[in-house]
Scaffold this motif. Structure first.
Motif, PDB file in Angstrom:
ATOM      1  N   UNK A  97       0.807  -1.141  -0.049  1.00  0.00           N
ATOM      2  CA  UNK A  97       0.129   0.002  -0.009  1.00  0.00           C
ATOM      3  C   UNK A  97       0.850   1.212  -0.079  1.00  0.00           C
ATOM      4  N   UNK A  98       0.429   2.446  -0.564  1.00  0.00           N
ATOM      5  CA  UNK A  98       1.204   3.744  -0.389  1.00  0.00           C
ATOM      6  C   UNK A  98       1.355   4.048   0.660  1.00  0.00           C
ATOM      7  N   UNK A  99       2.460   5.056   0.964  1.00  0.00           N
ATOM      8  CA  UNK A  99       2.311   5.767   2.302  1.00  0.00           C
ATOM      9  C   UNK A  99       1.227   6.507   2.968  1.00  0.00           C
ATOM     10  N   UNK A 153      10.141   3.166   4.364  1.00  0.00           N
ATOM     11  CA  UNK A 153       9.924   3.080   2.886  1.00  0.00           C
ATOM     12  C   UNK A 153      10.973   2.287   2.449  1.00  0.00           C
ATOM     13  N   UNK A 154      10.744   1.151   1.750  1.00  0.00           N
ATOM     14  CA  UNK A 154      12.074   0.664   1.150  1.00  0.00           C
ATOM     15  C   UNK A 154      11.548   0.546  -0.543  1.00  0.00           C
ATOM     16  N   UNK A 155      12.532   1.231  -1.207  1.00  0.00           N
ATOM     17  CA  UNK A 155      12.257   1.539  -2.621  1.00  0.00           C
ATOM     18  C   UNK A 155      13.689   1.627  -3.322  1.00  0.00           C
ATOM     19  N   UNK A 156      13.394   1.316  -4.760  1.00  0.00           N
ATOM     20  CA  UNK A 156      14.790   1.584  -5.532  1.00  0.00           C
ATOM     21  C   UNK A 156      14.917   2.737  -6.159  1.00  0.00           C
ATOM     22  N   UNK A 157      13.741   3.719  -6.140  1.00  0.00           N
ATOM     23  CA  UNK A 157      13.629   5.020  -6.589  1.00  0.00           C
ATOM     24  C   UNK A 157      13.193   6.036  -5.556  1.00  0.00           C
ATOM     25  N   UNK A 158      13.454   7.402  -5.481  1.00  0.00           N
ATOM     26  CA  UNK A 158      12.975   8.215  -4.501  1.00  0.00           C
ATOM     27  C   UNK A 158      11.447   8.431  -4.812  1.00  0.00           C
ATOM     28  N   UNK A 159      10.666   8.178  -3.685  1.00  0.00           N
ATOM     29  CA  UNK A 159       9.416   8.336  -3.564  1.00  0.00           C
ATOM     30  C   UNK A 159       8.808   9.595  -3.479  1.00  0.00           C
ATOM     31  N   UNK A 160       7.728   9.869  -3.584  1.00  0.00           N
ATOM     32  CA  UNK A 160       6.873  11.143  -3.574  1.00  0.00           C
ATOM     33  C   UNK A 160       7.010  11.430  -1.874  1.00  0.00           C
ATOM     34  N   UNK A 161       7.095  12.479  -1.417  1.00  0.00           N
ATOM     35  CA  UNK A 161       6.973  12.623   0.003  1.00  0.00           C
ATOM     36  C   UNK A 161       6.204  13.849   0.125  1.00  0.00           C
TER      37      UNK A 161
END
Length: 131
Positions: free
Chosen positions: A59-61, A94-102
């Motif tokens: 699910x999204x943040x 948040x675990x991601x391979x690219x910068x997430x929108x914050x």
């Protein structure tokens, strides 16, 4: 991207609250000072409790935060009161391979503030997946 969100209440050492009062908030986990944290050898230095968003890690943040705020809404006034003498924190990982929108909608910011909570975001950038 995988996300995790929780609200943690940690009782300060001079708190007169007991574990039964925390249980009335209906959290996911409650512990006493001296308990051993599950799956570790860590001994808890204070009593506390945790609420999780209840959503899957995919699910999204925003979805996690909205779910957590909705879940804690019935006890938000009690949590705010606890924040006056204890530590209340909304924690996101948040675990991601690219910068997430914050970006956070004002309703989410207001909801966290209405709990009297600190807001912590841990971002873990992972190597890109090779398919």
């Amino acid at each position: 991207m995988d996300s995790f969100v929780r609200l943690k209440i940690t009782l300060d050492s001079d708190s007169t609250l007991d574990i039964q009062e925390l249980n009335k908030l209906l959290p996911d986990r409650v512990w006493s000072k001296g308990d051993i944290r599950p799956n570790t050898k860590i001994i808890e230095k204070s009593a506390g409790c945790i609420f999780f968003s209840g959503l899957e890690k995919e699910a999204s943040l925003d979805q996690h935060l909205e779910a957590l705020l909705l879940r804690t809404k019935p006890v938000a006034t009690k949590i705010k009161k606890l924040s006056e003498r204890n530590t209340v924190e909304v924690w996101c990982a948040i675990y991601t391979d690219s910068a997430p929108p914050l970006f956070f909608d004002s309703n989410i910011v207001d909801g966290i503030a209405n709990l009297g909570a600190n807001f912590d975001i841990d971002l873990y950038l992972l190597p890109e997946r090779v398919e």
